[in-house]
Design a protein around this motif. Structure first.
Motif, PDB file in Angstrom:
ATOM      1  N   SER A 178       0.829  -1.214   0.000  1.00  0.00           N
ATOM      2  CA  SER A 178       0.000   0.000   0.000  1.00  0.00           C
ATOM      3  C   SER A 178       0.863   1.263   0.000  1.00  0.00           C
ATOM      4  CB  SER A 178      -0.921   0.007   1.221  1.00  0.00           C
ATOM      5  OG  SER A 178      -0.137  -0.074   2.403  1.00  0.00           O
ATOM      6  N   ARG A 179       2.180   1.116  -0.159  1.00  0.00           N
ATOM      7  CA  ARG A 179       3.074   2.281  -0.063  1.00  0.00           C
ATOM      8  C   ARG A 179       3.936   2.433  -1.310  1.00  0.00           C
ATOM      9  NH1 ARG A 179       1.913   0.432   4.901  1.00  0.00           N
ATOM     10  NH2 ARG A 179       1.775   1.977   6.559  1.00  0.00           N
ATOM     11  N   SER A 180       3.481   1.843  -2.393  1.00  0.00           N
ATOM     12  CA  SER A 180       4.311   1.677  -3.574  1.00  0.00           C
ATOM     13  C   SER A 180       4.017   2.747  -4.622  1.00  0.00           C
ATOM     14  CB  SER A 180       3.987   0.281  -4.117  1.00  0.00           C
ATOM     15  OG  SER A 180       4.157   0.192  -5.469  1.00  0.00           O
ATOM     16  N   ALA A 181       4.958   2.946  -5.537  1.00  0.00           N
ATOM     17  CA  ALA A 181       4.704   3.813  -6.694  1.00  0.00           C
ATOM     18  C   ALA A 181       3.824   3.094  -7.714  1.00  0.00           C
ATOM     19  CB  ALA A 181       6.016   4.227  -7.340  1.00  0.00           C
ATOM     20  N   ALA A 182       3.688   1.783  -7.535  1.00  0.00           N
ATOM     21  CA  ALA A 182       2.735   0.972  -8.297  1.00  0.00           C
ATOM     22  C   ALA A 182       3.010   0.923  -9.795  1.00  0.00           C
ATOM     23  CB  ALA A 182       1.294   1.420  -8.023  1.00  0.00           C
ATOM     24  N   GLY A 183       4.243   1.177 -10.168  1.00  0.00           N
ATOM     25  CA  GLY A 183       4.590   1.085 -11.581  1.00  0.00           C
ATOM     26  C   GLY A 183       4.683  -0.369 -12.025  1.00  0.00           C
ATOM     27  N   ILE A 184       4.410  -0.593 -13.296  1.00  0.00           N
ATOM     28  CA  ILE A 184       4.580  -1.938 -13.863  1.00  0.00           C
ATOM     29  C   ILE A 184       5.184  -1.800 -15.245  1.00  0.00           C
ATOM     30  CG2 ILE A 184       2.090  -1.964 -14.425  1.00  0.00           C
ATOM     31  CD1 ILE A 184       2.346  -5.086 -14.448  1.00  0.00           C
ATOM     32  N   ARG A 185       6.217  -2.575 -15.474  1.00  0.00           N
ATOM     33  CA  ARG A 185       6.908  -2.549 -16.763  1.00  0.00           C
ATOM     34  C   ARG A 185       7.421  -3.940 -17.044  1.00  0.00           C
ATOM     35  NH1 ARG A 185      12.612  -2.392 -14.846  1.00  0.00           N
ATOM     36  NH2 ARG A 185      12.436  -1.887 -12.644  1.00  0.00           N
ATOM     37  N   ALA A 186       7.507  -4.248 -18.337  1.00  0.00           N
ATOM     38  CA  ALA A 186       8.145  -5.514 -18.702  1.00  0.00           C
ATOM     39  C   ALA A 186       9.554  -5.248 -19.205  1.00  0.00           C
ATOM     40  CB  ALA A 186       7.313  -6.242 -19.742  1.00  0.00           C
ATOM     41  N   GLN A 187       9.982  -3.996 -19.159  1.00  0.00           N
ATOM     42  CA  GLN A 187      11.353  -3.654 -19.571  1.00  0.00           C
ATOM     43  C   GLN A 187      12.298  -4.044 -18.435  1.00  0.00           C
ATOM     44  OE1 GLN A 187      11.985   0.208 -21.597  1.00  0.00           O
ATOM     45  NE2 GLN A 187       9.859   0.658 -21.127  1.00  0.00           N
ATOM     46  N   PHE A 188      12.799  -5.266 -18.510  1.00  0.00           N
ATOM     47  CA  PHE A 188      13.760  -5.763 -17.526  1.00  0.00           C
ATOM     48  C   PHE A 188      15.011  -6.254 -18.248  1.00  0.00           C
ATOM     49  CE2 PHE A 188      10.393  -5.537 -14.438  1.00  0.00           C
ATOM     50  CZ  PHE A 188      11.061  -5.414 -13.229  1.00  0.00           C
ATOM     51  N   GLY A 189      16.041  -6.555 -17.474  1.00  0.00           N
ATOM     52  CA  GLY A 189      17.316  -6.941 -18.069  1.00  0.00           C
ATOM     53  C   GLY A 189      17.547  -8.440 -18.124  1.00  0.00           C
ATOM     54  N   VAL A 190      16.690  -9.219 -17.455  1.00  0.00           N
ATOM     55  CA  VAL A 190      16.857 -10.672 -17.410  1.00  0.00           C
ATOM     56  C   VAL A 190      15.700 -11.302 -18.196  1.00  0.00           C
ATOM     57  CG1 VAL A 190      16.846 -12.665 -15.843  1.00  0.00           C
ATOM     58  CG2 VAL A 190      17.994 -10.552 -15.151  1.00  0.00           C
ATOM     59  N   PRO A 191      15.979 -12.130 -19.221  1.00  0.00           N
ATOM     60  CA  PRO A 191      14.902 -12.643 -20.085  1.00  0.00           C
ATOM     61  C   PRO A 191      13.728 -13.277 -19.323  1.00  0.00           C
ATOM     62  CG  PRO A 191      17.024 -13.191 -21.033  1.00  0.00           C
ATOM     63  CD  PRO A 191      17.315 -12.566 -19.700  1.00  0.00           C
ATOM     64  N   SER A 192      14.015 -14.064 -18.282  1.00  0.00           N
ATOM     65  CA  SER A 192      12.905 -14.713 -17.564  1.00  0.00           C
ATOM     66  C   SER A 192      12.002 -13.679 -16.902  1.00  0.00           C
ATOM     67  CB  SER A 192      13.446 -15.678 -16.505  1.00  0.00           C
ATOM     68  OG  SER A 192      13.977 -16.808 -17.148  1.00  0.00           O
ATOM     69  N   THR A 193      12.602 -12.597 -16.420  1.00  0.00           N
ATOM     70  CA  THR A 193      11.780 -11.554 -15.785  1.00  0.00           C
ATOM     71  C   THR A 193      10.977 -10.801 -16.844  1.00  0.00           C
ATOM     72  OG1 THR A 193      13.517 -11.384 -14.111  1.00  0.00           O
ATOM     73  CG2 THR A 193      11.831  -9.687 -14.091  1.00  0.00           C
ATOM     74  N   VAL A 194      11.567 -10.590 -18.027  1.00  0.00           N
ATOM     75  CA  VAL A 194      10.792  -9.961 -19.114  1.00  0.00           C
ATOM     76  C   VAL A 194       9.554 -10.820 -19.394  1.00  0.00           C
ATOM     77  CG1 VAL A 194      10.789  -9.280 -21.553  1.00  0.00           C
ATOM     78  CG2 VAL A 194      12.845  -8.903 -20.157  1.00  0.00           C
ATOM     79  N   ARG A 195       9.758 -12.126 -19.531  1.00  0.00           N
ATOM     80  CA  ARG A 195       8.608 -13.017 -19.814  1.00  0.00           C
ATOM     81  C   ARG A 195       7.602 -12.987 -18.668  1.00  0.00           C
ATOM     82  NH1 ARG A 195      12.617 -16.941 -21.584  1.00  0.00           N
ATOM     83  NH2 ARG A 195      12.852 -16.593 -23.812  1.00  0.00           N
ATOM     84  N   GLY A 196       8.112 -13.028 -17.445  1.00  0.00           N
ATOM     85  CA  GLY A 196       7.220 -13.012 -16.281  1.00  0.00           C
ATOM     86  C   GLY A 196       6.387 -11.745 -16.238  1.00  0.00           C
ATOM     87  N   LEU A 197       7.003 -10.641 -16.644  1.00  0.00           N
ATOM     88  CA  LEU A 197       6.272  -9.367 -16.617  1.00  0.00           C
ATOM     89  C   LEU A 197       5.364  -9.205 -17.835  1.00  0.00           C
ATOM     90  CD1 LEU A 197       6.240  -7.210 -14.368  1.00  0.00           C
ATOM     91  CD2 LEU A 197       8.022  -8.900 -14.137  1.00  0.00           C
ATOM     92  N   VAL A 198       5.705  -9.859 -18.950  1.00  0.00           N
ATOM     93  CA  VAL A 198       4.753  -9.903 -20.077  1.00  0.00           C
ATOM     94  C   VAL A 198       3.498 -10.632 -19.591  1.00  0.00           C
ATOM     95  CG1 VAL A 198       4.309 -10.971 -22.335  1.00  0.00           C
ATOM     96  CG2 VAL A 198       6.444  -9.718 -21.945  1.00  0.00           C
TER      97      VAL A 198
END
Ligand SMILES: Cc1cc2nc3c(=O)[nH]c(=O)nc-3n(C[C@H](O)[C@H](O)[C@H](O)COP(=O)(O)OP(=O)(O)OC[C@H]3O[C@@H](n4cnc5c(N)ncnc54)[C@H](O)[C@@H]3O)c2cc1C
Length: 409
Positions: free
Chosen positions: A41-61
């Motif tokens: 409840s204290r977050s900037a609440a941003g969401i992006r799939a622009q990450f540097g690790v391929p698995s995290t990119v997929r996870g965020l897609v």
């Protein structure tokens, strides 16, 4: 079917409970205070799939698709995702070849919408930005920001409707062992809950929870972060930023890493410049340290100054009206920790979200459900809808921490 206790009612715990109950498990979610009481409840609440690790990119897609289709999954809820995009500005000092390479990796990994933009393209698309010193940017229109209370409240309600027990205002204060396994947790109220599997989703209190079980020491540093809010934009701003443009303003990140985005009529800003370990409890989450307020000479003024360099309209936006604060649970490589404890055979950790736990939460929940189903750590698994494989070694508890997530703000 397993009996699963999920400890922690932030986004990680709530969505994990929902995934687990959908998979047919008997789930008890236990939150010390109210749902969302921690960083969620204290977050900037941003969401992006622009990450540097391929698995995290997929996870965020996967996570972005999850939030795009939120009301199909949770018909009683309302949309919780505003897709204004993320614009990472880069200076002439940045290694632009490396940035191009990053975008190429992200596109090949399945993030089709991410673009590398040169200065002229930035000026054309966002004429109200001052791009002095800006050489290029990466831009993805599918990114944006979330409405956290909708996520943790409505997903908990959905989990409850499917049969999960949701306990609030009752902390886990102890764990009973039966040899190498945990048998039950005890709560502050004296209640005792037995289970086959226990999930630690207690965010910045992850190590305290692990200790209750006799579990391992997790490599997590807790750091305080701040968000600053600037009063609304004037309708007659001189800077070419109209009220409609403001509502559509992307999460804009300066080359030095400060960011700003609209939060209703206000500009929300942050800058992760001075990370230092913090003594964190549930009671001191909102304490603003001296020098980090909104007065002249406070850190808020420095954040505003940095954001104003690229968004000059911020000069005209009146006073800094508020500062909020909360804790990051950060790992040495800024990737989260998912896996079985080892010392306690049936304790799963889903912690160390390193400042991206909100956006990560649907992906985190899938990983937790997968770990519970298999009953052991796994090397990889396949994301649904053909998104592709996830290498879980990147998030393993015993990893070398040498594959850093470079895109951290
Ligand atoms: C200023 C700031 C900006 C951020 N910006 C972003 C962002 O833009 N995008 C993003 O994705 N993430 C962001 N984050 C990070 C994000 O908020 C967290 O990673 C995410 O909320 C973590 O969720 P969680 O459920 O893992 O932990 P939490 O939300 O912290 O939940 C843990 C819960 O466990 C409970 N708990 C603890 N101990 C016990 C116990 N013994 N018994 C029962 N319950 C217990 C706590 O009360 C708490 O509710 C930001 C964080 C901060 C502070």
């Amino acid at each position: 079917m397993k009996r699963v206790v999920v400890i922690g009612g932030g986004v990680t715990g709530v969505l994990s409970a929902w995934e687990l109950v959908r998979a047919g498990h008997e789930v008890t979610l236990i939150e010390a205070r109210a749902l969302g009481n921690g960083a969620s409840s204290r977050s900037a609440a941003g969401i992006r799939a622009q990450f540097g690790v391929p698995s995290t990119v997929r996870g965020l897609v996967y996570a972005e698709r999850f939030f795009e289709t939120w009301t199909e999954r949770f018909p009683q809820s309302q949309p919780c995702f505003k897709q204004n995009g993320y614009l990472f500005l880069k200076s002439y000092q940045d290694d632009l070849d490396a940035v191009r390479e990053l975008v190429r990796m992200q596109r090949e990994t399945g993030l089709a919408e991410v673009e590398f933009l040169d200065k002229a393209e930035i000026d054309e698309r966002w004429p109200y930005l001052d791009t002095t010193g800006v050489a290029a940017a990466t831009w993805c229109l599918r990114d944006g920001f979330l409405l956290p209370p909708i996520i943790y409240q409505d997903a908990a309600e959905a989990a409850r409707a499917l049969g999960a027990t949701v306990v609030q205002n009752d902390a886990v204060v102890g764990a009973e062992r039966s040899g190498p396994r945990a048998a039950a947790v005890t709560l502050a109220s004296g209640r005792r809950v037995e289970a086959d599997v226990f999930v630690n989703a207690t965010g910045f209190l992850a190590n305290a929870t692990s200790k209750l079980f006799g579990g391992r020491e997790l490599p997590i540093t807790v750091e305080r972060r701040y968000l600053y809010f600037l009063a609304g934009l004037k309708a007659d701003s001189d800077w070419g930023l109209g009220l409609e443009d403001f509502a559509r303003l992307p999460m804009t990140i300066t080359p030095a890493g400060a960011y700003g985005r609209p939060e209703n009529t206000q500009l929300m800003m942050g800058w992760l410049q001075f990370p230092k370990p913090a003594e964190a409890t549930l009671d001191n989450q909102d304490e603003v340290e001296p020098g980090f307020g909104v007065g002249m000479g406070d850190y808020g003024a420095a954040v505003r100054k940095e954001v104003t360099q690229v968004l000059p309209a911020a000069q005209d936006m009146g006073r800094l009206t508020a500062v909020t604060t909360g804790f990051y649970d950060t790992t040495p490589d800024h990737n989260p920790l998912f896996g079985y404890d080892g010392r306690v055979e049936n304790l799963v950790h889903a912690v160390g979200m390193s400042g991206h736990g909100l956006m990560h939460s649907p992906f985190s929940a899938l990983i937790v459900a997968e770990l519970v189903a298999r009953g052991a750590d796994i090397a990889s698994f396949e994301l649904p809808d053909g998104i592709g494989p996830v290498d879980l070694a990147i998030y393993g508890l015993d990893r070398a921490f040498d594959r850093h997530e470079g895109l951290v703000i």
